[in-house]
Design a protein around this motif. Structure first.
Motif, mmCIF file in Angstrom:
data_model
loop_
_atom_site.group_PDB
_atom_site.id
_atom_site.type_symbol
_atom_site.label_atom_id
_atom_site.label_comp_id
_atom_site.label_asym_id
_atom_site.label_seq_id
_atom_site.Cartn_x
_atom_site.Cartn_y
_atom_site.Cartn_z
ATOM 1 N N ALA A 1 0.827 -1.210 0.000
ATOM 2 C CA ALA A 1 0.000 0.000 0.000
ATOM 3 C C ALA A 1 0.858 1.255 0.000
ATOM 4 C CB ALA A 1 -0.916 -0.016 1.227
ATOM 5 N N LEU A 2 1.907 1.249 0.820
ATOM 6 C CA LEU A 2 2.778 2.425 0.881
ATOM 7 C C LEU A 2 3.518 2.621 -0.445
ATOM 8 C CD1 LEU A 2 3.426 4.531 3.019
ATOM 9 C CD2 LEU A 2 5.428 3.182 3.667
ATOM 10 N N GLY A 3 3.918 1.519 -1.065
ATOM 11 C CA GLY A 3 4.566 1.626 -2.381
ATOM 12 C C GLY A 3 3.648 2.236 -3.422
ATOM 13 N N LEU A 4 2.383 1.852 -3.419
ATOM 14 C CA LEU A 4 1.418 2.437 -4.363
ATOM 15 C C LEU A 4 1.220 3.932 -4.089
ATOM 16 C CD1 LEU A 4 -1.281 -0.400 -4.446
ATOM 17 C CD2 LEU A 4 0.222 0.278 -6.329
ATOM 18 N N ILE A 5 1.129 4.302 -2.811
ATOM 19 C CA ILE A 5 0.934 5.717 -2.467
ATOM 20 C C ILE A 5 2.101 6.559 -2.967
ATOM 21 C CG2 ILE A 5 0.832 7.339 -0.532
ATOM 22 C CD1 ILE A 5 -0.662 5.214 1.052
ATOM 23 N N MET A 6 3.335 6.106 -2.693
ATOM 24 C CA MET A 6 4.519 6.899 -3.028
ATOM 25 C C MET A 6 4.827 6.888 -4.515
ATOM 26 S SD MET A 6 6.860 5.798 0.269
ATOM 27 C CE MET A 6 8.228 6.894 -0.082
ATOM 28 N N SER A 7 4.353 5.866 -5.230
ATOM 29 C CA SER A 7 4.657 5.767 -6.668
ATOM 30 C C SER A 7 3.663 6.517 -7.537
ATOM 31 C CB SER A 7 4.685 4.293 -7.097
ATOM 32 O OG SER A 7 5.647 3.581 -6.369
ATOM 33 N N TYR A 8 2.432 6.671 -7.052
ATOM 34 C CA TYR A 8 1.399 7.262 -7.907
ATOM 35 C C TYR A 8 0.746 8.489 -7.267
ATOM 36 C CZ TYR A 8 2.146 2.984 -10.450
ATOM 37 O OH TYR A 8 2.743 1.973 -11.166
ATOM 38 N N ASP A 9 1.539 9.207 -6.450
ATOM 39 C CA ASP A 9 1.043 10.491 -5.929
ATOM 40 C C ASP A 9 1.446 11.644 -6.850
ATOM 41 O OD1 ASP A 9 3.722 10.499 -5.471
ATOM 42 O OD2 ASP A 9 3.615 11.082 -3.358
ATOM 43 N N HIS A 10 1.951 11.323 -8.018
ATOM 44 C CA HIS A 10 2.303 12.290 -9.052
ATOM 45 C C HIS A 10 2.062 11.611 -10.404
ATOM 46 C CE1 HIS A 10 5.863 9.840 -8.155
ATOM 47 N NE2 HIS A 10 6.129 9.928 -9.459
ATOM 48 N N PRO A 11 1.937 12.410 -11.494
ATOM 49 C CA PRO A 11 1.704 11.791 -12.810
ATOM 50 C C PRO A 11 2.792 10.786 -13.151
ATOM 51 C CG PRO A 11 1.334 14.144 -12.909
ATOM 52 C CD PRO A 11 1.915 13.881 -11.557
ATOM 53 N N VAL B 1 -9.756 4.526 -7.349
ATOM 54 C CA VAL B 1 -9.214 3.409 -8.146
ATOM 55 C C VAL B 1 -8.083 2.694 -7.432
ATOM 56 C CG1 VAL B 1 -8.122 2.817 -10.344
ATOM 57 C CG2 VAL B 1 -9.880 4.578 -10.268
ATOM 58 N N ILE B 2 -7.279 3.438 -6.667
ATOM 59 C CA ILE B 2 -6.064 2.827 -6.097
ATOM 60 C C ILE B 2 -6.402 1.726 -5.086
ATOM 61 C CG2 ILE B 2 -5.789 4.494 -4.199
ATOM 62 C CD1 ILE B 2 -2.748 4.415 -4.905
ATOM 63 N N LEU B 3 -7.496 1.891 -4.339
ATOM 64 C CA LEU B 3 -7.885 0.825 -3.407
ATOM 65 C C LEU B 3 -8.346 -0.413 -4.176
ATOM 66 C CD1 LEU B 3 -8.376 -0.199 -0.570
ATOM 67 C CD2 LEU B 3 -10.627 0.874 -0.610
ATOM 68 N N LEU B 4 -9.057 -0.197 -5.283
ATOM 69 C CA LEU B 4 -9.482 -1.335 -6.104
ATOM 70 C C LEU B 4 -8.267 -2.082 -6.643
ATOM 71 C CD1 LEU B 4 -11.768 -2.892 -7.483
ATOM 72 C CD2 LEU B 4 -11.638 -1.249 -9.372
ATOM 73 N N VAL C 1 -7.195 1.112 5.102
ATOM 74 C CA VAL C 1 -6.819 2.219 5.981
ATOM 75 C C VAL C 1 -5.734 3.092 5.337
ATOM 76 C CG1 VAL C 1 -5.014 0.964 7.222
ATOM 77 C CG2 VAL C 1 -6.296 2.770 8.377
ATOM 78 N N PHE C 2 -4.961 2.534 4.410
ATOM 79 C CA PHE C 2 -3.929 3.319 3.726
ATOM 80 C C PHE C 2 -4.483 4.029 2.488
ATOM 81 C CE2 PHE C 2 -1.352 0.253 6.053
ATOM 82 C CZ PHE C 2 -0.292 1.025 6.485
ATOM 83 N N LEU C 3 -5.425 3.380 1.784
ATOM 84 C CA LEU C 3 -5.735 3.800 0.418
ATOM 85 C C LEU C 3 -7.169 4.257 0.197
ATOM 86 C CD1 LEU C 3 -3.889 0.814 -1.319
ATOM 87 C CD2 LEU C 3 -3.049 3.147 -1.112
ATOM 88 N N ALA C 4 -8.043 4.151 1.162
ATOM 89 C CA ALA C 4 -9.456 4.444 0.914
ATOM 90 C C ALA C 4 -9.690 5.932 0.656
ATOM 91 C CB ALA C 4 -10.297 3.992 2.101
ATOM 92 N N HIS C 5 -10.630 6.221 -0.238
ATOM 93 C CA HIS C 5 -11.040 7.598 -0.520
ATOM 94 C C HIS C 5 -11.840 8.119 0.674
ATOM 95 C CE1 HIS C 5 -13.133 10.960 -2.413
ATOM 96 N NE2 HIS C 5 -12.226 10.913 -3.370
ATOM 97 N N PRO C 6 -11.648 9.379 1.091
ATOM 98 C CA PRO C 6 -12.365 9.891 2.274
ATOM 99 C C PRO C 6 -13.888 9.839 2.141
ATOM 100 C CG PRO C 6 -10.592 11.383 1.618
ATOM 101 C CD PRO C 6 -10.686 10.351 0.544
ATOM 102 N N LEU C 7 -14.392 9.962 0.920
ATOM 103 C CA LEU C 7 -15.849 9.981 0.751
ATOM 104 C C LEU C 7 -16.435 8.596 0.512
ATOM 105 C CD1 LEU C 7 -16.237 13.147 -1.516
ATOM 106 C CD2 LEU C 7 -16.450 12.957 0.969
#
Length: 602
Positions: free
Chosen positions: A413-423, A437-440, A512-518
């Protein structure tokens, strides 16, 4: 299934298209995020830096969480095996009164687990729990915070993770040959010696496997330490979550994830090597079904019965109380009061009719259904290719697809966050972090190894001559797959989809790492409801969510396993009815005990 050259395999357009999509998926979501995590930790500015290591060594909280994780993993490896082996022997080996009822009590962990189970135990035994209130009423000086910290985490995780023993060690025990035991008895061995020197050694391979799973579960534990650990006992995964929320400490979270991943890989390598050093099997010309043993010693018989029923109460009580209190109004739940006159459907009406109550349930259902269908649908083609063609290229793909089994969910999860927080060009220049999409994607990734293994096994059971006949009649590869192969593996694919759906419904560790707030899934809402600031209605909602999840999980387990057991019983009954009565001296007079064993397992 046969070995084939890479060049011959790549002549198929079907393989080329599937291979291209698979390569992109592996690079984009399995390799690059974890590689990027490594680069961001040790080469943040293009040059090697040990700053993250220095921060880790100087952080007392981080170092304590590391120690707590390894302590929890080691203790769980012992406690889970002690309790797990006992309940397997109590239900499958010893002839105890009410063994089927005991099995049902121990099997309650099949229908709920993870954050739901941790929240359930907190609502029952926590500071404001129902049992704690009952104890305080009788003993005013009783410590209301007795169920927190290391003890509470070990207690809950021990009961929760014996599911592996119920599934796998029970199956291994049923394969022990009765004739081996009879031979030992004829040679004068006592029941204790037979159990210690014959039965348990034959279970060693499976015990190694469940020990590895227990250790890894303790090492990467998140929900139980978060809900029950309190301030005094936090492990690596909650620390990773805390550190990942701030850019200043994200490198520390990444380093902790790498430590977790490295420990997992080293442990798997060591235990696999240890496992290969032993040989555990029994040999007999005609094996016979294991028969339950009566405990001759009255004192031992009483002690085993007593321990078995105490464990039955510990397993069953939370489930019973959660179901009962899901029908009580909020004031009764808060007061820990139960009265049949106050039973109501108000909680169910509120959850199933209000937007706030129903929304997390629907979000979880949509995420789980989409992830399960994508994982199974996508891997149908991949599993067929990997099963049909055996060469170094397919072997490499298969190893890469097992990355989610090797690395912990927090690291992925952390790898996905840090790799795709920019284009990022790997995903068309879009930003995925913070989207739905990232949680899916993470859910699909997490289900790849299990789905692939099961689908490969399903394709391996298909007779190759059917595909060969279709090809000789001029059918294309896609037509053969759609009209011949797919219908044959469809039941297995449907079962895998159901099991994946089941396991994702209450997911917390990834969400808990990737869910959208809404679009908060159910696991996050249940965790939020365990906090002290949650309203009484929120606690009642959690009871309703838990009951609904139990119903869905129980129904799924019945559809996947119950129907197949009933079919196998019918086949056995038909076989017995059609078979002529064997001669008294015939060595194949085994259908009756086999049928009896099938009933016992149910």
């Amino acid at each position: 299934m046969s070995s084939s050259s890479v060049r011959g395999m790549l002549r198929s357009p079907f393989v080329l298209v599937s291979g291209a999509i698979l390569t992109w998926m592996i690079v984009a979501f399995l390799v690059w995020p974890n590689l990027n995590l490594l680069l961001e930790t040790f080469w943040p500015d293009g040059a090697f830096s040990g700053r993250a290591v220095e921060k880790l060594l100087s952080s007392e909280r981080a170092m304590q969480s590391l120690g707590n994780s390894f302590l929890l993993a080691v203790v769980l490896s012992v406690t889970v095996n002690v309790v797990g082996i006992f309940i397997v022997l109590a239900t499958q080996y010893f002839d105890l009164r009410g063994s089927r009822v005991l099995w049902l009590g121990y099997a309650t962990t099949f229908i709920y687990g993870g954050i739901v189970l941790a929240a359930g135990y907190k609502f029952i035994y926590g500071e404001d729990g129902i049992m704690t209130g009952f104890l305080l009423a009788w003993f005013p000086g009783f410590n209301a915070q007795w169920f927190t910290g290391f003890f509470a985490v070990v207690f809950v995780m021990t009961l929760a993770t014996t599911t592996n023993h119920m599934l796998f060690v029970s199956a291994a025990l049923n394969k022990v040959d009765q004739q081996t035991i009879e031979a030992a008895r004829n040679m004068g061995a006592s029941e204790w010696t037979i159990l210690r020197r014959i039965v348990l050694p034959m279970l060693k391979p499976m015990l190694f496997a469940v020990t590895i799973l227990s250790f890894l579960t303790g090492l990467g534990a998140l929900s139980a330490p978060q809900v029950l650990g309190g301030r005094e006992f936090q492990t690596i995964a909650p620390m990773i979550l805390n550190f990942s929320t701030s850019p200043a400490s994200r490198d520390l979270a990444a380093l902790l994830s790498l430590v977790l991943g490295l420990a997992t890989i080293v442990l798997l390598a060591v235990l696999t090597k240890v496992e290969k050093t032993g040989t555990y099997f029994s040999v007999s010309k005609v094996s016979s079904t294991l028969q339950k043993r009566k405990i001759a010693h009255p004192g031992a018989n009483f002690a085993v019965h007593a321990v078995a029923y105490v464990l039955f109460v510990l397993y069953s009580l939370p489930v019973v109380l959660i179901i009962l209190y899901s029908f009580m109004d909020s004031s009764a739940i808060q007061a820990g009061r139960f009265s049949p006159a106050e039973l109501t459907l108000e909680n169910y009406v509120r959850v199933l009719t209000s937007d706030a109550g129903l929304r997390p349930f629907l979000v979880s259902i949509v995420y789980s259904a989409l992830a399960s269908c994508i994982a199974v649908g996508g891997l149908l083609f991949v599993a067929r290719i990997l099963q049909k063609y055996r060469n170094w290229l397919t072997a490499a793909f298969e190893y890469l697809l097992h990355i989610p089994w090797i690395l912990p969910a927090a690291m992925i999860a952390l790898g996905l966050i840090m790799s795709y927080d920019h284009p990022n060009p790997l995903v068309g220049g879009t930003v995925l972090t913070g989207t739905t999409v990232i949680l899916l994607i993470a859910f699909v990734i997490g289900k790849i190894p299990f789905t692939l293994r099961m689908l490969k096994a399903a394709f391996a059971s298909v007779n190759d001559s059917m595909e060969e006949a279709a090809r000789n009649m001029g059918a294309s590869t896609l037509y053969t797959f759609r009209r011949i192969l797919f219908p044959l593996v469809l039941p297995t694919a449907a079962a895998i989809t159901a099991l994946n759906f089941n396991s994702l419904l209450d997911d917390y560790d990834t969400a808990v790492f990737l869910a959208h707030p809404l679009f908060q899934p159910l696991g996050l809402v249940i965790k939020a409801n365990t906090d002290g600031a949650a309203s009484v209605d929120a606690v009642a909602n959690t009871f309703v969510y838990t009951v609904l999840l139990m119903i869905i999980t129980g129904t799924t387990m019945y559809l996947v396993y119950g129907r197949s057991v009933r079919k196998s019983r019918k086949r056995v009954a038909t076989f017995v009815a059609r078979e002529p009565e064997p001669a008294a001296s015939s060595p194949v007079a085994v259908p009756a005990p086999a049928c009896a064993a099938g009933k016992e397992q149910a």
